[in-house]
Design a protein around this motif. Structure first.
Motif, PDB file in Angstrom:
ATOM      1  N   UNK A  83       1.900  -4.142  -7.368  1.00 52.35           N
ATOM      2  CA  UNK A  83       1.811  -5.364  -6.553  1.00 52.35           C
ATOM      3  C   UNK A  83       2.752  -6.448  -7.052  1.00 52.35           C
ATOM      4  N   UNK A  84       3.253  -6.328  -8.263  1.00 54.81           N
ATOM      5  CA  UNK A  84       4.271  -7.228  -8.808  1.00 54.81           C
ATOM      6  C   UNK A  84       5.405  -6.359  -9.346  1.00 54.81           C
ATOM      7  N   UNK A  85       6.278  -5.895  -8.447  1.00 52.41           N
ATOM      8  CA  UNK A  85       7.310  -4.935  -8.850  1.00 52.41           C
ATOM      9  C   UNK A  85       8.431  -5.568  -9.682  1.00 52.41           C
ATOM     10  N   UNK A  86       9.064  -4.703 -10.478  1.00 47.07           N
ATOM     11  CA  UNK A  86      10.271  -5.085 -11.198  1.00 47.07           C
ATOM     12  C   UNK A  86      11.406  -5.252 -10.193  1.00 47.07           C
ATOM     13  N   UNK A  87      12.531  -5.723 -10.672  1.00 46.63           N
ATOM     14  CA  UNK A  87      13.735  -5.865  -9.858  1.00 46.63           C
ATOM     15  C   UNK A  87      14.103  -4.515  -9.240  1.00 46.63           C
ATOM     16  N   UNK A  88      14.668  -4.548  -8.043  1.00 41.97           N
ATOM     17  CA  UNK A  88      15.098  -3.304  -7.384  1.00 41.97           C
ATOM     18  C   UNK A  88      16.239  -2.637  -8.148  1.00 41.97           C
ATOM     19  N   UNK A  89      16.865  -3.350  -9.071  1.00 38.20           N
ATOM     20  CA  UNK A  89      17.941  -2.779  -9.878  1.00 38.20           C
ATOM     21  C   UNK A  89      17.428  -1.983 -11.074  1.00 38.20           C
ATOM     22  N   UNK A  90      16.141  -2.093 -11.376  1.00 33.04           N
ATOM     23  CA  UNK A  90      15.541  -1.351 -12.484  1.00 33.04           C
ATOM     24  C   UNK A  90      15.194   0.065 -12.032  1.00 33.04           C
ATOM     25  N   UNK A  94       6.654  -1.975 -14.658  1.00 31.69           N
ATOM     26  CA  UNK A  94       5.887  -2.413 -15.817  1.00 31.69           C
ATOM     27  C   UNK A  94       4.430  -2.727 -15.500  1.00 31.69           C
ATOM     28  N   UNK A  95       4.105  -3.054 -14.235  1.00 33.20           N
ATOM     29  CA  UNK A  95       2.774  -3.576 -13.932  1.00 33.20           C
ATOM     30  C   UNK A  95       2.084  -2.815 -12.797  1.00 33.20           C
ATOM     31  N   UNK A 125      -3.420  -2.587 -14.781  1.00 30.57           N
ATOM     32  CA  UNK A 125      -4.023  -1.386 -14.199  1.00 30.57           C
ATOM     33  C   UNK A 125      -5.471  -1.624 -13.804  1.00 30.57           C
ATOM     34  N   UNK A 126      -5.783  -1.302 -12.553  1.00 36.07           N
ATOM     35  CA  UNK A 126      -7.142  -1.396 -12.027  1.00 36.07           C
ATOM     36  C   UNK A 126      -7.786  -0.027 -11.860  1.00 36.07           C
ATOM     37  N   UNK A 127      -6.958   0.988 -11.486  1.00 33.38           N
ATOM     38  CA  UNK A 127      -7.507   2.310 -11.170  1.00 33.38           C
ATOM     39  C   UNK A 127      -6.541   3.409 -11.606  1.00 33.38           C
ATOM     40  N   UNK A 128      -7.097   4.427 -12.274  1.00 35.75           N
ATOM     41  CA  UNK A 128      -6.340   5.622 -12.652  1.00 35.75           C
ATOM     42  C   UNK A 128      -7.034   6.818 -12.019  1.00 35.75           C
TER      43      UNK A 128
END
Length: 189
Positions: A83-90, A94-95, A125-128
């Protein structure tokens, strides 16, 4: 030992996927079609339900970076929702809010052990979900007020609540079109 920066650079050129754990690189094995169908079904179902929302699913081509106090790990989850993505260049996230691993003979021990322990340290992380590839069973670790709670969902009628995403995930959709192996019947002597 290889640095995280060197790993990321060489991983872009590698013909095979490799996971990174504290300076060591491990090649990933190949998976059966059943494994890939289950992962694909899960990705497609999550994508359809998340359309138009800020969270987005990523397939197994996107690495997950986990930072520990004294080392870093990179894994390739089968599916992750972020829901909080890293840069599209990565080339990694991480989250993640949700992580899905499809269990197979070759990955079960790592997914239920090493990865479980590592994933449950991720603050976002909420669910695995640990999705069995031999029968319709999903083990779910969900974060609550006092930590993670383990639940098991079985069969076509099973429905996994994903409160963090605002919808439920039916097992019937995860296993749609999947031919599971016949269960062995063991007779008592």
């Amino acid at each position: 030992m290889i640095s995280p920066a060197d790993y990321l650079e060489t991983e872009l050129l590698s013909p095979i996927k490799r996971e990174y754990i504290a300076g060591r690189v491990y090649a990933m094995g190949e998976f059966q079609n059943r494994h890939n169908i289950i992962a694909g079904n899960t990705l497609v179902t999550l994508h359809a339900r998340l359309r138009g929302k800020k969270c987005r699913p990523f397939n197994s081509d996107t690495k997950l970076r986990i930072r520990f106090p004294n080392h870093v790990r990179f894994y390739y989850p089968d599916v992750q929702v972020v829901c909080q993505p890293n840069s599209v260049d990565e080339s990694f996230q991480d989250q993640p809010n949700v992580i899905v691993e499809v269990l197979s003979e070759s990955t079960r021990r790592t997914d239920e052990g090493e990865k479980l322990d590592a994933y449950l340290t991720i603050p976002s992380l909420e669910t695995y979900l640990l999705v069995d590839s031999t029968n319709k069973e999903v083990v779910v670790q969900q974060r609550g007020d006092t930590g993670f709670t383990r639940s098991v969902y079985i069969g076509d009628d099973g429905v996994i609540p994903l409160a963090c995403l605002g919808f439920d995930l039916p097992l019937a959709e995860i296993y749609e079109g999947v031919q599971l192996p016949a269960l062995e019947v063991v007779e008592a002597e």
